[in-house]
Write a protein that holds these residues in place. Sequence first.
Motif, PDB file in Angstrom:
ATOM      1  N   LEU A 139       2.640  -6.955  29.141  1.00 55.29           N
ATOM      2  CA  LEU A 139       3.534  -8.066  28.786  1.00 55.29           C
ATOM      3  C   LEU A 139       3.867  -8.052  27.300  1.00 55.29           C
ATOM      4  N   MET A 140       2.888  -7.755  26.454  1.00 51.39           N
ATOM      5  CA  MET A 140       3.127  -7.726  25.020  1.00 51.39           C
ATOM      6  C   MET A 140       4.025  -6.559  24.616  1.00 51.39           C
ATOM      7  N   ILE A 141       3.882  -5.429  25.295  1.00 52.50           N
ATOM      8  CA  ILE A 141       4.711  -4.268  24.959  1.00 52.50           C
ATOM      9  C   ILE A 141       6.179  -4.561  25.225  1.00 52.50           C
ATOM     10  N   TYR A 142       6.482  -5.271  26.295  1.00 54.18           N
ATOM     11  CA  TYR A 142       7.881  -5.535  26.650  1.00 54.18           C
ATOM     12  C   TYR A 142       8.410  -6.841  26.074  1.00 54.18           C
ATOM     13  N   PHE A 143       7.582  -7.563  25.322  1.00 56.11           N
ATOM     14  CA  PHE A 143       8.070  -8.825  24.755  1.00 56.11           C
ATOM     15  C   PHE A 143       9.236  -8.627  23.792  1.00 56.11           C
ATOM     16  N   PRO A 144       9.238  -7.635  22.894  1.00 55.97           N
ATOM     17  CA  PRO A 144      10.416  -7.461  22.020  1.00 55.97           C
ATOM     18  C   PRO A 144      11.714  -7.184  22.771  1.00 55.97           C
ATOM     19  N   SER A 145      11.629  -6.761  24.031  1.00 58.38           N
ATOM     20  CA  SER A 145      12.846  -6.483  24.798  1.00 58.38           C
ATOM     21  C   SER A 145      13.637  -7.737  25.124  1.00 58.38           C
ATOM     22  N   VAL A 146      13.024  -8.907  24.965  1.00 58.50           N
ATOM     23  CA  VAL A 146      13.756 -10.149  25.261  1.00 58.50           C
ATOM     24  C   VAL A 146      14.910 -10.356  24.295  1.00 58.50           C
ATOM     25  N   PHE A 147      14.890  -9.665  23.142  1.00 62.69           N
ATOM     26  CA  PHE A 147      15.964  -9.822  22.160  1.00 62.69           C
ATOM     27  C   PHE A 147      17.058  -8.770  22.311  1.00 62.69           C
ATOM     28  N   GLN A 148      16.953  -7.926  23.346  1.00 63.98           N
ATOM     29  CA  GLN A 148      17.927  -6.847  23.503  1.00 63.98           C
ATOM     30  C   GLN A 148      19.266  -7.358  24.039  1.00 63.98           C
ATOM     31  N   LYS A 149      19.258  -8.508  24.701  1.00 67.56           N
ATOM     32  CA  LYS A 149      20.488  -9.100  25.218  1.00 67.56           C
ATOM     33  C   LYS A 149      20.584 -10.539  24.749  1.00 67.56           C
ATOM     34  N   LYS A 150      21.763 -11.092  24.864  1.00 72.22           N
ATOM     35  CA  LYS A 150      21.989 -12.492  24.497  1.00 72.22           C
ATOM     36  C   LYS A 150      23.036 -13.096  25.423  1.00 72.22           C
ATOM     37  N   VAL A 151      23.172 -14.395  25.347  1.00 76.48           N
ATOM     38  CA  VAL A 151      24.098 -15.125  26.206  1.00 76.48           C
ATOM     39  C   VAL A 151      25.396 -15.378  25.456  1.00 76.48           C
ATOM     40  N   GLY A 152      26.510 -14.967  26.067  1.00 76.34           N
ATOM     41  CA  GLY A 152      27.832 -15.258  25.516  1.00 76.34           C
ATOM     42  C   GLY A 152      28.440 -16.489  26.182  1.00 76.34           C
ATOM     43  N   VAL A 153      29.311 -17.139  25.479  1.00 79.54           N
ATOM     44  CA  VAL A 153      29.914 -18.389  25.974  1.00 79.54           C
ATOM     45  C   VAL A 153      31.411 -18.187  26.117  1.00 79.54           C
ATOM     46  N   VAL A 154      31.925 -18.519  27.290  1.00 80.53           N
ATOM     47  CA  VAL A 154      33.360 -18.457  27.568  1.00 80.53           C
ATOM     48  C   VAL A 154      33.784 -19.805  28.132  1.00 80.53           C
ATOM     49  N   VAL A 155      34.801 -20.415  27.526  1.00 83.71           N
ATOM     50  CA  VAL A 155      35.289 -21.721  27.966  1.00 83.71           C
ATOM     51  C   VAL A 155      36.493 -21.515  28.881  1.00 83.71           C
ATOM     52  N   ASP A 156      36.378 -21.998  30.099  1.00 83.97           N
ATOM     53  CA  ASP A 156      37.473 -21.929  31.074  1.00 83.97           C
ATOM     54  C   ASP A 156      38.286 -23.210  30.973  1.00 83.97           C
ATOM     55  N   ALA A 157      39.447 -23.108  30.333  1.00 79.87           N
ATOM     56  CA  ALA A 157      40.265 -24.306  30.103  1.00 79.87           C
ATOM     57  C   ALA A 157      40.839 -24.860  31.390  1.00 79.87           C
ATOM     58  N   SER A 158      41.174 -23.977  32.341  1.00 81.82           N
ATOM     59  CA  SER A 158      41.786 -24.439  33.586  1.00 81.82           C
ATOM     60  C   SER A 158      40.800 -25.250  34.429  1.00 81.82           C
ATOM     61  N   MET A 159      39.518 -24.821  34.448  1.00 79.90           N
ATOM     62  CA  MET A 159      38.502 -25.524  35.228  1.00 79.90           C
ATOM     63  C   MET A 159      37.722 -26.539  34.394  1.00 79.90           C
ATOM     64  N   ASN A 160      37.955 -26.512  33.095  1.00 77.07           N
ATOM     65  CA  ASN A 160      37.293 -27.423  32.172  1.00 77.07           C
ATOM     66  C   ASN A 160      35.765 -27.315  32.280  1.00 77.07           C
ATOM     67  N   GLU A 161      35.285 -26.057  32.201  1.00 76.74           N
ATOM     68  CA  GLU A 161      33.852 -25.831  32.270  1.00 76.74           C
ATOM     69  C   GLU A 161      33.485 -24.632  31.399  1.00 76.74           C
ATOM     70  N   THR A 162      32.234 -24.556  31.044  1.00 70.57           N
ATOM     71  CA  THR A 162      31.725 -23.479  30.196  1.00 70.57           C
ATOM     72  C   THR A 162      31.016 -22.441  31.058  1.00 70.57           C
ATOM     73  N   ILE A 163      31.415 -21.188  30.896  1.00 70.49           N
ATOM     74  CA  ILE A 163      30.820 -20.083  31.643  1.00 70.49           C
ATOM     75  C   ILE A 163      30.003 -19.231  30.685  1.00 70.49           C
ATOM     76  N   TYR A 164      28.797 -18.900  31.104  1.00 72.32           N
ATOM     77  CA  TYR A 164      27.895 -18.103  30.277  1.00 72.32           C
ATOM     78  C   TYR A 164      27.840 -16.669  30.806  1.00 72.32           C
ATOM     79  N   THR A 165      27.879 -15.724  29.908  1.00 73.11           N
ATOM     80  CA  THR A 165      27.829 -14.308  30.257  1.00 73.11           C
ATOM     81  C   THR A 165      26.669 -13.625  29.532  1.00 73.11           C
ATOM     82  N   ILE A 166      26.282 -12.466  30.036  1.00 75.72           N
ATOM     83  CA  ILE A 166      25.212 -11.678  29.425  1.00 75.72           C
ATOM     84  C   ILE A 166      25.839 -10.515  28.673  1.00 75.72           C
ATOM     85  N   VAL A 167      25.561 -10.429  27.392  1.00 73.53           N
ATOM     86  CA  VAL A 167      26.101  -9.356  26.557  1.00 73.53           C
ATOM     87  C   VAL A 167      24.956  -8.699  25.806  1.00 73.53           C
TER      88      VAL A 167
END
Length: 360
Positions: A139-167
């Motif tokens: 578990l400790m060896i793979y803990f730094p891997s949690v920072f390899q990705k992050k959450v992106g935010v996309v706002v859908d104006a037509s549906m008036n909601e926030t969509i989250y993506t993985i980048v």
Amino acid sequence: MNHIDYIVHVIVMPIVLSIGMINQCLNVCTLLHIRTSIFLYLKASAIADILSIFAFIPFLLRHANLIDLTWETGMLYHAHFELPLINALISASALNIVAMTVDRYVSVCHPIKFFQNNETKPSRRRTMLIIVLIYFTALMIYFPSVFQKKVGVVVDASMNETIYTIVRNEEVEAMQVFRFYLILRECICRWGPVLLLVILNMCVVRGLRKLDKRNWFWRQPSTTSRYENCAQRQNRTPRDDRSRISVLLFVTSATFIICNIPASVISFFIGRVSGSMFWQIFRAIANLLQVTSYLYNFYLYALCSSEYRHAFLRLFGCRSSPTPTSTGDSPTVRVSVHGKRCQAVVLLGNEQQESPVDDV
């Protein structure tokens, strides 16, 4: 590329994981009926496999587009903890196999040292401590891997909601420290275990051959009596069982190499996967190979260990009492003096009968 991803991760992989879950549950239930300490490593490995199969469920749901993209907490888990948790549990399973191989190597190639360690600290307690440390280390060896990705935010104006993506977190991946971490992680969790398994298994096979040659020399009968022949046949049984466990370790090591090396290679070229058909196919094959390790363990153990087969039969009530002969559990060696000769003796499980195996 989307079609390949859907077939592999939505159709084929759930089938493999479902069969693997059944096999691993049978494996754990069978191992619960075996009290020898070396099988604790196999039990810990099987439990890690079951936990990793459960950890695969969010991964499969994400690839099947069955997750809520507007749920921020869920997307944070998918981005930061999903793959590190899966890989850490897979590594814990593999490291338990390595620990069992090391235990087997010491018991065969350095029997007196193995006996001294068992005298100072009980074998079962020491094994449990090693297993806990293996889980924590993975578990400790793979803990730094949690920072390899992050959450992106996309706002859908037509549906008036926030969509989250993985980048991908390109800033972290570009750091020299993180690149060094990736190399160190693969060396500890994949390349290092592969090298250790190959070397230690070769040493175990060589040590068993030396033991067999020495036993054959010291057990040459002076007269060809019927009772001596029967005794020799009984003495050959533990040797055959130890050889089967060695075959089990060798086959398990070979399958570990085949199933994990492609996944290790893809970790260094993960940035090229999304834009290349070749790397997309290679990643799909690597992921499938990695999960197929859940399929064969149960059958390998049943094929190579008579004690495992007897425990499986007792699980379904087909055998009422344990078999009188031990299998390939790590031998405990005792030094006993006979005149001027010091002879190592294997204590088979808890039995009172002792048979000499080597001269020291």
